[in-house]
Every structure is written in structure tokens, then in C-alpha cells.
Design a protein around this motif. Structure first.
Motif, PDB file in Angstrom:
ATOM      1  N   PHE A  71      33.119  -3.256  39.626  1.00 48.29           N
ATOM      2  CA  PHE A  71      33.157  -2.539  40.900  1.00 48.29           C
ATOM      3  C   PHE A  71      34.517  -2.646  41.579  1.00 48.29           C
ATOM      4  N   LYS A  72      35.250  -3.725  41.313  1.00 50.86           N
ATOM      5  CA  LYS A  72      36.489  -3.946  42.070  1.00 50.86           C
ATOM      6  C   LYS A  72      37.590  -3.009  41.594  1.00 50.86           C
ATOM      7  N   ASP A  73      38.636  -2.912  42.411  1.00 49.44           N
ATOM      8  CA  ASP A  73      39.813  -2.125  42.046  1.00 49.44           C
ATOM      9  C   ASP A  73      40.521  -2.830  40.891  1.00 49.44           C
ATOM     10  N   SER A  74      40.681  -2.138  39.783  1.00 48.52           N
ATOM     11  CA  SER A  74      41.262  -2.800  38.608  1.00 48.52           C
ATOM     12  C   SER A  74      42.791  -2.789  38.648  1.00 48.52           C
ATOM     13  N   GLY A  75      43.356  -2.196  39.699  1.00 51.36           N
ATOM     14  CA  GLY A  75      44.818  -2.047  39.794  1.00 51.36           C
ATOM     15  C   GLY A  75      45.612  -3.305  39.484  1.00 51.36           C
ATOM     16  N   PRO A  76      45.281  -4.454  40.098  1.00 55.84           N
ATOM     17  CA  PRO A  76      46.119  -5.642  39.872  1.00 55.84           C
ATOM     18  C   PRO A  76      45.907  -6.312  38.515  1.00 55.84           C
ATOM     19  N   PHE A  77      45.020  -5.795  37.689  1.00 58.61           N
ATOM     20  CA  PHE A  77      44.609  -6.530  36.480  1.00 58.61           C
ATOM     21  C   PHE A  77      45.122  -5.873  35.193  1.00 58.61           C
ATOM     22  N   ILE A  78      45.027  -6.630  34.117  1.00 55.80           N
ATOM     23  CA  ILE A  78      45.158  -6.077  32.764  1.00 55.80           C
ATOM     24  C   ILE A  78      43.730  -5.773  32.314  1.00 55.80           C
ATOM     25  N   GLU A  79      43.455  -4.542  31.923  1.00 60.05           N
ATOM     26  CA  GLU A  79      42.090  -4.177  31.510  1.00 60.05           C
ATOM     27  C   GLU A  79      41.897  -4.468  30.027  1.00 60.05           C
ATOM     28  N   HIS A  80      40.720  -4.985  29.709  1.00 56.85           N
ATOM     29  CA  HIS A  80      40.377  -5.217  28.303  1.00 56.85           C
ATOM     30  C   HIS A  80      39.071  -4.489  27.988  1.00 56.85           C
ATOM     31  N   LEU A 233      26.046 -26.077  39.881  1.00 56.15           N
ATOM     32  CA  LEU A 233      25.529 -25.335  41.040  1.00 56.15           C
ATOM     33  C   LEU A 233      24.816 -24.055  40.656  1.00 56.15           C
ATOM     34  N   LEU A 234      23.881 -23.663  41.525  1.00 53.21           N
ATOM     35  CA  LEU A 234      23.449 -22.276  41.596  1.00 53.21           C
ATOM     36  C   LEU A 234      24.219 -21.714  42.783  1.00 53.21           C
ATOM     37  N   ALA A 235      25.282 -20.979  42.496  1.00 51.74           N
ATOM     38  CA  ALA A 235      26.230 -20.594  43.550  1.00 51.74           C
ATOM     39  C   ALA A 235      25.876 -19.229  44.117  1.00 51.74           C
ATOM     40  N   HIS A 236      25.894 -19.159  45.461  1.00 54.16           N
ATOM     41  CA  HIS A 236      25.666 -17.869  46.122  1.00 54.16           C
ATOM     42  C   HIS A 236      26.883 -17.412  46.917  1.00 54.16           C
ATOM     43  N   THR A 237      27.929 -18.260  46.980  1.00 54.17           N
ATOM     44  CA  THR A 237      29.057 -17.983  47.860  1.00 54.17           C
ATOM     45  C   THR A 237      30.382 -18.231  47.129  1.00 54.17           C
ATOM     46  N   LEU A 238      31.302 -17.301  47.288  1.00 52.53           N
ATOM     47  CA  LEU A 238      32.663 -17.465  46.755  1.00 52.53           C
ATOM     48  C   LEU A 238      33.646 -17.244  47.906  1.00 52.53           C
ATOM     49  N   ASN A 239      34.496 -18.209  48.153  1.00 52.84           N
ATOM     50  CA  ASN A 239      35.509 -18.131  49.211  1.00 52.84           C
ATOM     51  C   ASN A 239      34.883 -17.767  50.559  1.00 52.84           C
ATOM     52  N   GLY A 240      33.725 -18.353  50.859  1.00 53.84           N
ATOM     53  CA  GLY A 240      33.100 -18.176  52.164  1.00 53.84           C
ATOM     54  C   GLY A 240      32.288 -16.901  52.317  1.00 53.84           C
ATOM     55  N   GLU A 241      32.223 -16.066  51.294  1.00 56.18           N
ATOM     56  CA  GLU A 241      31.472 -14.802  51.378  1.00 56.18           C
ATOM     57  C   GLU A 241      30.386 -14.808  50.300  1.00 56.18           C
ATOM     58  N   PRO A 242      29.301 -14.022  50.531  1.00 56.03           N
ATOM     59  CA  PRO A 242      28.323 -13.889  49.444  1.00 56.03           C
ATOM     60  C   PRO A 242      29.045 -13.443  48.171  1.00 56.03           C
ATOM     61  N   LEU A 243      28.568 -13.902  47.014  1.00 57.83           N
ATOM     62  CA  LEU A 243      29.231 -13.554  45.749  1.00 57.83           C
ATOM     63  C   LEU A 243      29.479 -12.053  45.672  1.00 57.83           C
ATOM     64  N   PRO A 244      30.650 -11.623  45.268  1.00 60.08           N
ATOM     65  CA  PRO A 244      30.834 -10.201  44.981  1.00 60.08           C
ATOM     66  C   PRO A 244      29.951  -9.793  43.790  1.00 60.08           C
ATOM     67  N   ARG A 245      29.636  -8.491  43.715  1.00 62.42           N
ATOM     68  CA  ARG A 245      28.780  -8.028  42.609  1.00 62.42           C
ATOM     69  C   ARG A 245      29.399  -8.342  41.249  1.00 62.42           C
ATOM     70  N   ASP A 246      30.710  -8.216  41.129  1.00 65.34           N
ATOM     71  CA  ASP A 246      31.349  -8.487  39.827  1.00 65.34           C
ATOM     72  C   ASP A 246      31.247  -9.955  39.420  1.00 65.34           C
ATOM     73  N   HIS A 247      30.941 -10.807  40.389  1.00 68.19           N
ATOM     74  CA  HIS A 247      30.923 -12.243  40.079  1.00 68.19           C
ATOM     75  C   HIS A 247      29.520 -12.835  40.143  1.00 68.19           C
ATOM     76  N   GLY A 248      28.497 -11.928  40.107  1.00 67.54           N
ATOM     77  CA  GLY A 248      27.144 -12.419  39.874  1.00 67.54           C
ATOM     78  C   GLY A 248      26.161 -12.319  41.006  1.00 67.54           C
ATOM     79  N   PHE A 249      26.470 -11.553  42.087  1.00 68.64           N
ATOM     80  CA  PHE A 249      25.543 -11.459  43.207  1.00 68.64           C
ATOM     81  C   PHE A 249      24.134 -11.120  42.719  1.00 68.64           C
ATOM     82  N   PRO A 250      23.080 -11.730  43.214  1.00 69.99           N
ATOM     83  CA  PRO A 250      23.089 -12.657  44.340  1.00 69.99           C
ATOM     84  C   PRO A 250      23.287 -14.134  43.952  1.00 69.99           C
TER      85      PRO A 250
END
Ligand code: MTE
Length: 418
Positions: A71-80, A233-250
Motif C-alpha cells: 500500500f505504501k509509496d514505493s518511491g524511496p525503495f528498490i522494488e523486488h 510480542l504480539l505487536a499492534h503498534t509501530l512507532n507509536g501508531e497502529p501497525l500500517p497495513r503493509d506491516h501486518g495490521f491489526p
């Protein structure tokens, strides 16, 4: 694309390819071997991703439009391959990686789950009573938080080829399949205890929802001792925010110090068994396969669990800088303790100087380091090597394994100074 297109009437292209390959640390013999076996395509593939491109009418077709596996903007990344996004370390400044710059590794594609309908199930023959928890119920459980890096087992995989001339299978990550997050969640242990997991438990399988059904999600098996570790952990938060969808929300697992695969995203079910559980991710994937690694039936090799100590420069590969006194920086991380020392070499490891650690490392964080180099015009290669608090350090050479895990030799980073 074959040899013919290169050899006949295309000497200019061959020269350009050789320039690129040389800049990526590929030797002349390997270059010629690649060219004769697979043409320019093979050379470009061996060079790996990078900011350079060769403009010619025989260059490979541009990559297909991204399959939108994220879902995130892939601009800053190398795509594989439409599945994964590699961070460019040169773009990462802060100790904690912002979520929008955090690498993504998907075996299929990111999910968009509705937390109000989502449930976590805990099942298996080692469970006293099957348990089902809603997102709200999970959020009410005790919270533990810490900073930890998360790194794919195959981070640096391309280096088996680029540095040692032998390509391993899998996503050809350079150095950016890693991020450092501030995670919060509830210890897995507490949820297992709620489900009445008793003494006979042996294996805890974490199952994601990202394939067709909960029965077929990406999964990873933790031995019970690791599952019961207070920092698993069962993590629900990354950097103080609910997990982004790309990182496993919820909800995702977060297993600090272990290969990224253990940190299963979009968790749907946890199966706790009284016997060892075997599946793809501990028999054919995430196992070391090679001459130096005996099979361990039913696994094809020793399972890969913990990460290894590594360091890398925050520079494009290859890098181009102007001559003069230059600040170079990078990141180093170890699963066995904080980084206590980083050294660097501009003469292929004959002599080493000390780099400075920029800040102290909380919890399971990676470290930032920097040093100053008097860069003189020409082609150079800069190496770094890290040591941690228990004395672990990067080895001079890593034996080949077919799937390319845990490459942690010091990297000869090509730097062109003009
Ligand atoms: N979990 C699910 N459900 N599906 C996946 O494909 N990939 C794993 C792990 N968890 C994966 C998953 C791998 S291989 C890695 S390296 C990490 O997620 C990457 O986490 P990230 O995408 O949040 O950076």
C-alpha cells in the motif's frame, strides 16, 4: 538477449556493461563468464539493483508495472518482483526507521483487514481451551514496548554473488531488507497462558492470513521456549501508531533478534502442539542448504532462527563522491548484544581504523556509526566490520548456502571518487 547482440557491433555496450560490473565489484573473469552464459541480462542481474542504468536499445525491457503488492509509496525503495520493497540505507538518517521508509517483505501481498471483524484464534492439542480474541481484547492486555531491528534472513543475499561470485536463490537483497522500529504489543506468553498452554507444549506455529484461507497463510514455527520469552510480542503498534497495513495490521508477531520470517504479519491463528511442527518455513525455506551444512530430516538443513552480526554503509552501491575529507556513516546490528565497536578499512582489510558509534542503542536497536575519510580520486572499496558486547564479530568469509541466508562478511563497498 544473447551473446550475439553484445559481441557483434556492440562493443560500446560491452564496455559499458564492464564498467558497471567493475563498479559493482565483479571481476573480469566472472564478467566474461556471465556474458557468455546469459548475455547482458545475466551481467545486469549480477550487478543487482542500483541507481545506474545502461541506456541502449538492447537493454532489458523496463520492469513490469508493480503488481501493487503493498500500500505504501514505493518511491524511496528498490522494488523486488512486486512483492518486496528494499530500503536504501543512504535515505535512512534517524536511529528509528520511519514507517514509510520501513522495508516490506511479502510472500504474497499486503492485506487490508477490518479490525472489527478480525479475530485471533489460539488452537492445538497443547491448549487447555481454544481461545478467540478480538482486537479490542488484545489491546486491553498488558503492553510491553521496545526498540528492535527487524531484518530479513536474506538481507545481503546478493552479496554471495557480488562479493563471492556464487549466486544464491531468492530475492536479491542488497543491504536494505532491514528497519529499526519502536514496537508495542502484548507478550505472546500471556496469550498462551490465557489459552491454558501447559507443560507438554513443544511447538508454537504462527499463522498469517495472507494466502487464500487461514489454513494456508504464511507461517513460522517457534519452539515453546522462544514463544514464552517475555520479549516475543504480539505487536499492534509501530512507532507509536497502529501497525500500517503493509506491516501486518491489526496484529503481527515481533521476535527480536530472529530472522524477519518469525515475525508473522496479519496473524490469524496460533497453533500450539505437543509435537514438533514441520512446514515449508522450517524444512525447505529458512534452512541452511550447502556442502558445509548437513541435512537434518525432515528439514533439508539446519533451521535458521537467530540473525547474525552485520554492518553496512549508508551509501548507494556503487557510490560516487567528490575528493576530500568526507563523513561516511552506516548501521550495524547484532542479535546477541549492543554493538560496541565498528572498524573500517580502505585497503581491503589490511589495516583497520575505528569508527564512532553515534548513540547508545536502546533494547534490541541497531547502531549508527560514522567516520571521516580523506577520499582521493580513483576507484576505492570501503569495508566495515562490527563487534558486539559479547565479543561476536563479522567473519572474514561466510560459507555458501543455496538460499542465501545470513551473509555477514564485511562488504567491500565500491566508491568512485572524482
Ligand atoms: N508474515 C506474513 N503473514 N506474510 C509474509 O509474507 N514475510 C515475513 C515476515 N512476516 C511475511 C510475514 C518475512 S520473510 C519478513 S523478512 C518480515 O515479515 C518482513 O516484515 P515487514 O514487511 O514488516 O518489514
Amino acid at each position: 538477449m544473447g551473446m550475439a547482440g553484445i559481441d557483434r557491433g556492440a562493443d560500446g555496450l560491452r564496455d559499458q556493461l564492464w564498467e558497471l560490473a567493475r563498479a559493482r565489484g565483479i571481476g573480469r573473469r566472472q564478467f566474461l563468464r556471465l556474458l557468455s552464459l546469459g548475455g547482458a541480462g545475466a551481467v545486469l542481474a549480477a550487478c543487482g539493483p542500483g541507481p545506474q542504468s545502461i541506456e541502449t536499445d538492447t537493454a532489458p525491457a523496463p520492469a513490469a508495472a508493480p503488481a501493487e503488492g503493498w500500500f505504501k509509496d514505493s518511491g524511496p525503495f528498490i522494488e523486488h518482483g512486486g512483492q518486496s520493497l528494499e530500503a536504501r540505507l543512504e535515505n535512512l538518517e534517524s536511529l528509528v526507521t520511519p514507517a514509510h521508509q520501513f522495508f516490506v517483505r511479502n510472500n504474497s501481498r499486503s492485506l487490508d483487514l477490518d479490525a472489527s471483524e478480525w479475530r485471533l484464534q489460539v488452537t492445538g492439542d497443547a491448549v487447555g481451551e481454544p481461545l478467540e480474541l478480538s482486537y479490542e481484547q488484545i489491546r486491553e492486555l498488558p503492553v510491553r514496548q521496545f526498540t528492535a531491528y527487524l531484518e530479513c534472513a536474506g538481507n545481503h543475499r546478493a552479496m554471495f554473488d557480488v562479493v563471492n561470485g556464487r549466486k544464491a536463490s531468492g530475492t536479491q537483497w542488497m543491504t536494505g531488507a532491514i528497519g529499526n522500529g519502536e514496537w508495542a504489543g502484548t507478550p505472546l506468553r500471556g496469550v498462551l497462558e490465557l489459552a491454558g498452554v501447559g507443560d507438554g507444549a513443544v511447538s508454537v506455529q504462527l499463522i498469517g492470513l495472507d494466502l487464500e484461507s487461514p489454513e494456508r497463510g504464511f507461517r513460522y514455527v517457534l519452539p515453546i521456549a522462544k514463544a514464552m520469552h517475555p520479549d516475543t510480542l504480539l505487536a499492534h503498534t509501530l512507532n507509536g501508531e497502529p501497525l500500517p497495513r503493509d506491516h501486518g495490521f491489526p496484529l503481527r508477531a515481533l521476535v527480536p533478534g530472529w530472522v524477519g520470517a518469525a515475525s508473522v504479519k496479519w496473524l490469524g491463528r496460533i497453533e500450539v502442539a505437543r509435537r514438533p511442527i514441520f512446514g515449508r518455513t522450517n524444512t525447505t525455506s529458512y534452512v541452511l542448504i550447502g556442502d558445509r551444512f548437513p541435512a537434518n530430516a525432515p528439514a533439508q538443513g539446519e533451521p535458521v532462527h537467530a540473525q547474525v552480526i552485520k554492518s553496512a554503509l549508508a551509501l548507494p552501491w556503487p557510490a560516487r563522491i567528490t575528493a576530500g575529507r568526507t563523513r561516511l556513516r552506516g548501521f550495524a546490528q547484532s542479535p546477541t548484544g549492543p554493538i560496541t565497536r565498528v572498524q573500517w578499512s580502505a585497503d581491503s582489510g589490511t589495516s583497520w581504523a575505528e569508527a564512532e558509534l553515534v548513540d547508545s542503542q536502546p533494547d534490541y536497536s541497531w547502531a549508527r556509526f560514522e567516520f571521516f575519510w580523506d577520499a582521493t580520486p580513483g576507484e576505492h572499496s570501503i569495508m566495515t566490520r562490527a563487534t558486539d558486547a559479547v565479543g561476536n564479530h563479522q567473519p572474514a568469509e561466510v560459507p555458501f548456502n543455496a538460499k542465501g541466508y545470513l551473509f555477514n562478511q564485511p562488504l567491500p563497498h565500491p566508491v568512485q571518487v572524482t
